[in-house]
Structures are given as structure tokens and as C-alpha cells.
Design an enzyme around this catalytic site. Structure first.
Site, mmCIF file in Angstrom:
data_model
loop_
_atom_site.group_PDB
_atom_site.id
_atom_site.type_symbol
_atom_site.label_atom_id
_atom_site.label_comp_id
_atom_site.label_asym_id
_atom_site.label_seq_id
_atom_site.Cartn_x
_atom_site.Cartn_y
_atom_site.Cartn_z
ATOM 1 N N ALA A 122 6.551 -4.842 -3.065
ATOM 2 C CA ALA A 122 6.019 -4.572 -1.726
ATOM 3 C C ALA A 122 6.443 -5.607 -0.684
ATOM 4 O O ALA A 122 5.914 -5.618 0.420
ATOM 5 C CB ALA A 122 4.497 -4.498 -1.806
ATOM 6 N N ASN A 179 0.787 -9.120 -7.246
ATOM 7 C CA ASN A 179 2.018 -9.218 -8.053
ATOM 8 C C ASN A 179 3.183 -9.741 -7.210
ATOM 9 O O ASN A 179 4.073 -10.423 -7.728
ATOM 10 C CB ASN A 179 2.382 -7.840 -8.606
ATOM 11 N N HIS A 209 2.020 -8.484 4.432
ATOM 12 C CA HIS A 209 2.456 -9.680 3.701
ATOM 13 C C HIS A 209 3.350 -10.500 4.625
ATOM 14 O O HIS A 209 4.244 -9.938 5.269
ATOM 15 C CB HIS A 209 3.269 -9.311 2.460
HETATM 16 N N1 LIG Z 1 5.266 -5.920 -7.772
HETATM 17 C C1 LIG Z 1 4.693 -5.350 -6.732
HETATM 18 O O1 LIG Z 1 5.084 -5.563 -5.575
HETATM 19 C C2 LIG Z 1 3.555 -4.415 -6.916
HETATM 20 C C3 LIG Z 1 3.042 -4.170 -8.166
HETATM 21 N N2 LIG Z 1 2.017 -3.284 -8.327
HETATM 22 C C4 LIG Z 1 1.521 -3.072 -9.682
HETATM 23 O O2 LIG Z 1 2.141 -1.914 -10.238
HETATM 24 C C5 LIG Z 1 1.306 -1.395 -11.285
HETATM 25 C C6 LIG Z 1 1.137 0.117 -11.125
HETATM 26 O O3 LIG Z 1 0.541 0.391 -9.888
HETATM 27 P P1 LIG Z 1 -0.108 1.818 -9.558
HETATM 28 O O4 LIG Z 1 0.776 2.913 -10.005
HETATM 29 O O5 LIG Z 1 -0.556 1.766 -8.159
HETATM 30 O O6 LIG Z 1 -1.398 1.765 -10.523
HETATM 31 P P2 LIG Z 1 -2.407 2.938 -10.901
HETATM 32 O O7 LIG Z 1 -3.714 2.286 -11.153
HETATM 33 O O8 LIG Z 1 -2.318 4.052 -9.921
HETATM 34 O O9 LIG Z 1 -1.821 3.486 -12.293
HETATM 35 C C7 LIG Z 1 -1.789 2.732 -13.463
HETATM 36 C C8 LIG Z 1 -1.485 3.671 -14.614
HETATM 37 O O10 LIG Z 1 -1.297 2.894 -15.794
HETATM 38 C C9 LIG Z 1 -2.015 3.518 -16.850
HETATM 39 N N3 LIG Z 1 -2.329 2.586 -17.922
HETATM 40 C C10 LIG Z 1 -3.249 1.595 -17.938
HETATM 41 N N4 LIG Z 1 -3.247 0.978 -19.130
HETATM 42 C C11 LIG Z 1 -2.319 1.602 -19.894
HETATM 43 C C12 LIG Z 1 -1.871 1.443 -21.229
HETATM 44 N N5 LIG Z 1 -2.373 0.485 -22.036
HETATM 45 N N6 LIG Z 1 -0.901 2.261 -21.685
HETATM 46 C C13 LIG Z 1 -0.371 3.219 -20.883
HETATM 47 N N7 LIG Z 1 -0.763 3.431 -19.613
HETATM 48 C C14 LIG Z 1 -1.729 2.633 -19.131
HETATM 49 C C15 LIG Z 1 -3.257 4.073 -16.184
HETATM 50 O O11 LIG Z 1 -3.839 5.033 -17.027
HETATM 51 P P3 LIG Z 1 -5.433 5.224 -17.218
HETATM 52 O O12 LIG Z 1 -5.742 6.416 -16.389
HETATM 53 O O13 LIG Z 1 -5.554 5.483 -18.681
HETATM 54 O O14 LIG Z 1 -6.110 3.979 -16.747
HETATM 55 C C16 LIG Z 1 -2.605 4.671 -14.928
HETATM 56 O O15 LIG Z 1 -2.025 5.921 -15.194
HETATM 57 C C17 LIG Z 1 -0.022 -2.186 -11.184
HETATM 58 O O16 LIG Z 1 -0.015 -3.248 -12.109
HETATM 59 C C18 LIG Z 1 0.037 -2.758 -9.778
HETATM 60 O O17 LIG Z 1 -0.769 -3.896 -9.618
HETATM 61 C C19 LIG Z 1 1.507 -2.583 -7.275
HETATM 62 C C20 LIG Z 1 1.983 -2.806 -6.023
HETATM 63 C C21 LIG Z 1 2.993 -3.788 -5.729
HETATM 64 O O1 LIG Z 2 1.398 -3.256 -2.881
HETATM 65 C C1 LIG Z 2 1.156 -4.335 -2.322
HETATM 66 O O2 LIG Z 2 1.111 -4.455 -1.077
HETATM 67 C C2 LIG Z 2 0.985 -5.578 -3.128
HETATM 68 C C3 LIG Z 2 0.302 -5.437 -4.412
HETATM 69 O O3 LIG Z 2 -0.562 -4.601 -4.606
HETATM 70 C C4 LIG Z 2 0.695 -6.351 -5.483
HETATM 71 O O4 LIG Z 2 1.578 -7.186 -5.251
HETATM 72 O O5 LIG Z 2 0.126 -6.255 -6.581
#
Ligand SMILES: NC(=O)C1=CN([C@@H]2O[C@H](COP(=O)(O)OP(=O)(O)OC[C@H]3O[C@@H](n4cnc5c(N)ncnc54)[C@H](OP(=O)(O)O)[C@@H]3O)[C@@H](O)[C@H]2O)C=CC1
Ligand SMILES: O=C([O-])CC(=O)C(=O)O
Length: 258
Positions: A122, A179, A209
């Protein structure tokens, strides 16, 4: 390229939808790994994707690359095993704040000749930070994140600084929201030296950000106002786009910004 995704939430669904609708250079999602099969049966059927709750069967399902789109804990749990068989794109980059885990992942990937790709997520400016650090001296890096108060479960009027400290502490406390601070740290001066401030703000609707950095290269400020995803307002749409961007860059023989 056949893609397997771990997780079936906002980012995963976005990738499934975009690759299906826009037919992006032969990128197709073939398999999904979830922990709750029943919950996601219909979603997988809607997109014509094979659903798995057995990691070995998922890894052997004819996929070329795995996208982790679940959470920090699942990344810890599954990514070393994934790397024994496949390359991986990690978006829950917070997992790599743990130096021992980062080293484990690096060694397993090296042993099996599989790369680990970390999208810029992001934020932006990661290329500048990495170059400024690798060949010069980067002295100071800070990140200020401002999100709608409800993203943090804060019922307030106006703004409240809810965290000040290192990126290492920030991801411990806010694994779903910061993250970005860990990819910034890995590109730059590390999780202990990268300073983070998090503000909950009832007056904003976007995820903001701001990165500030100084070094022998000069100084930089990067600022972004991200559209949150409707399905998960903690997550910005650019994070999902950055995973698609990484997949597209892997396909192309012209590499921009490397
Ligand atoms: N690097 C970056 O800039 C960013 C990173 N992120 C990160 O990206 C990731 C995904 O985000 P987002 O799609 O919004 O999250 P969501 O909460 O929308 O989706 C997460 C998914 O992962 C599944 N899950 C959880 N645990 C497991 C497991 N043990 N095995 C398989 N599936 C599992 C959940 O299923 P269930 O329904 O079973 O819980 C759900 O389907 C998060 O960690 C988020 O913090 C987000 C934004 C920015
Ligand atoms: O999506 C964003 O703006 C940032 C975020 O959630 C992350 O870094 O985990």
C-alpha cells in the site's frame, strides 16, 4: 502462469476477479487454499477455481507460484513448506519482522531455488529507499500512517495518536494495519530503526501513509491517500494492485525500477 492463493479474503478475491475479467497476460488463478472449506465453496465455484484445505494437495495442483494473502500468523505457519515446492509472493510482510523467521525463509528458498517476492503493497518509494540504503548511507526513515478511526476499533471524534515507536513494535501491536512498515524496514534501515506513528482519525475516509527519509542521497517524502477496499477497510486497494503488479512484472522481460 497458474497461480495458487493462500486465503480467500479481500486481496485474494480482487486478484481472482481481475485476472478473470481482464485476462492479464495469461495470469490465471487455478487453486485456493483455505482453512474453512465450507465457507469458501461457493466463491471458488463462482470463479471456477479448485479449493483445497490440504496444503500438500494445493501445492501439487499444477500451480507455478503461490500468493500468500492470509495473515501474519499463516505466513509463519505455511511459507517455509510452500518454499520447498514453489516460489512465493508474500503480502503479510509483517511476518518477516521476525529476524529468525526471515533467515529461515531465506535459507529454505535458497536451498530449493525458489524466490520470495515482496510487493511494495500500500506504499511506494521502496525502490528509492532500497537504492539509497544499499549503495549510500540512509540515516533516518519514518512512516506516519493515518486511517479512519473505525479501522482500529476506535470510537473517537477527531484524531488520536495510537502508536509511536519502532516498526518492530508496530507490527506486533497492529498486524493487520502496518505491514507497510516492514517492507519499508527491509528495504531500508531495519525494523528497530524505522520509526512509525499511527493515527486513528474519525475525519478521514482514506488510508494515508507518509514516508520521510534522509541520507547521503538527499531526502525524500512519499505521501499517498489510498482508497480502502470495500470488503476490508483496513486494506488499501493499492495493496491488492501491487500483488497483481508483481505477477505482471514477473511475466515481462522489461523490468522497470530494478
Ligand atoms: N503489505 C501491505 O502493504 C499490506 C498487507 N496487507 C495484509 O494482506 C493480508 C490479506 O489482506 P486481506 O485480503 O485484506 O485480508 P482478509 O481478512 O480480507 O482475508 C484474509 C483471508 O485469509 C484467510 N485465512 C486466515 N487464516 C488462514 C489460514 N490459516 N489458512 C488459509 N487461509 C487463512 C481468511 O479466511 P477465514 O475466513 O477462514 O478467516 C481470509 O479468507 C493481511 O495480512 C493484511 O494485513 C493488507 C494491506 C496492505
Ligand atoms: O493497506 C494499507 O493501507 C496498509 C495495511 O493495511 C498494512 O500495511 O497492513
Amino acid at each position: 502462469m497458474n497461480i495458487g492463493i493462500i486465503g480467500a479474503g479481500s486481496i485474494a478475491t480482487f486478484i481472482m476477479k481481475e485476472t478473470q475479467q481482464k485476462q492479464l497476460d495469461g495470469l490465471q488463478v487455478k487453486s485456493l487454499f483455505v482453512r474453512n472449506f465450507k465457507k469458501y465453496e461457493q466463491l471458488a465455484a463462482d470463479y471456477g477455481i479448485q479449493l483445497f484445505d490440504d496444503i500438500d494437495q494445493f501445492l501439487d495442483s499444477g500451480i507455478d507460484i503461490v500468493v500468500e494473502a492470509a495473515n501474519v500468523a499463516t505466513t509463519h505457519q505455511l511459507v517455509p513448506k510452500v518454499l520447498e515446492k514453489k516460489e512465493v509472493i508474500i503480502i503479510s510482510i509483517g511476518a518477516l519482522a521476525d529476524e529468525a523467521f526471515l533467515e529461515q525463509v531465506r535459507l529454505v528458498g535458497k536451498k530449493h531455488n525458489h524466490s520470495i517476492y515482496l510487493p511494495s503493497g500500500a506504499i511506494g518509494g521502496i525502490d528509492a529507499i532500497q537504492n539509497a540504503n544499499g549503495l549510500g548511507e540512509l540515516k533516518r526513515v519514518s512512516l506516519t500512517t493515518r486511517k479512519p478511526a473505525h479501522s482500529f476499533g476506535e470510537d473517537i471524534e477527531g484524531e488520536k495518536v495510537i502508536f509511536q515507536g519502532s516498526a518492530a513494535e508496530a507490527i506486533e501491536k497492529f498486524p493487520k494495519n502496518i505491514n507497510v512498515s516492514i517492507v519499508l524496514s527491509l528495504a531500508g534501515i531495519g525494523v528497530e530503526n524505522t520509526k512509525v506513528e499511527i493515527i486513528a482519525d474519525s475525519t478521514v475516509t482514506k488510508n494515508h501513509h507518509q514516508i520521510q527519509a534522509e541520507g547521503t542521497f538527499g531526502s525524500m517524502t512519499f505521501q499517498i491517500e489510498n482508497e480502502p477496499m470495500h470488503t476490508n477497510p483496513n486494506t488499501s486497494m493499492l495493496a491488492a494492485l501491487s500483488v497483481l503488479g508483481t505477477l505482471k512484472k514477473l511475466q515481462s522481460n522489461i523490468k522497470i525500477g530494478l
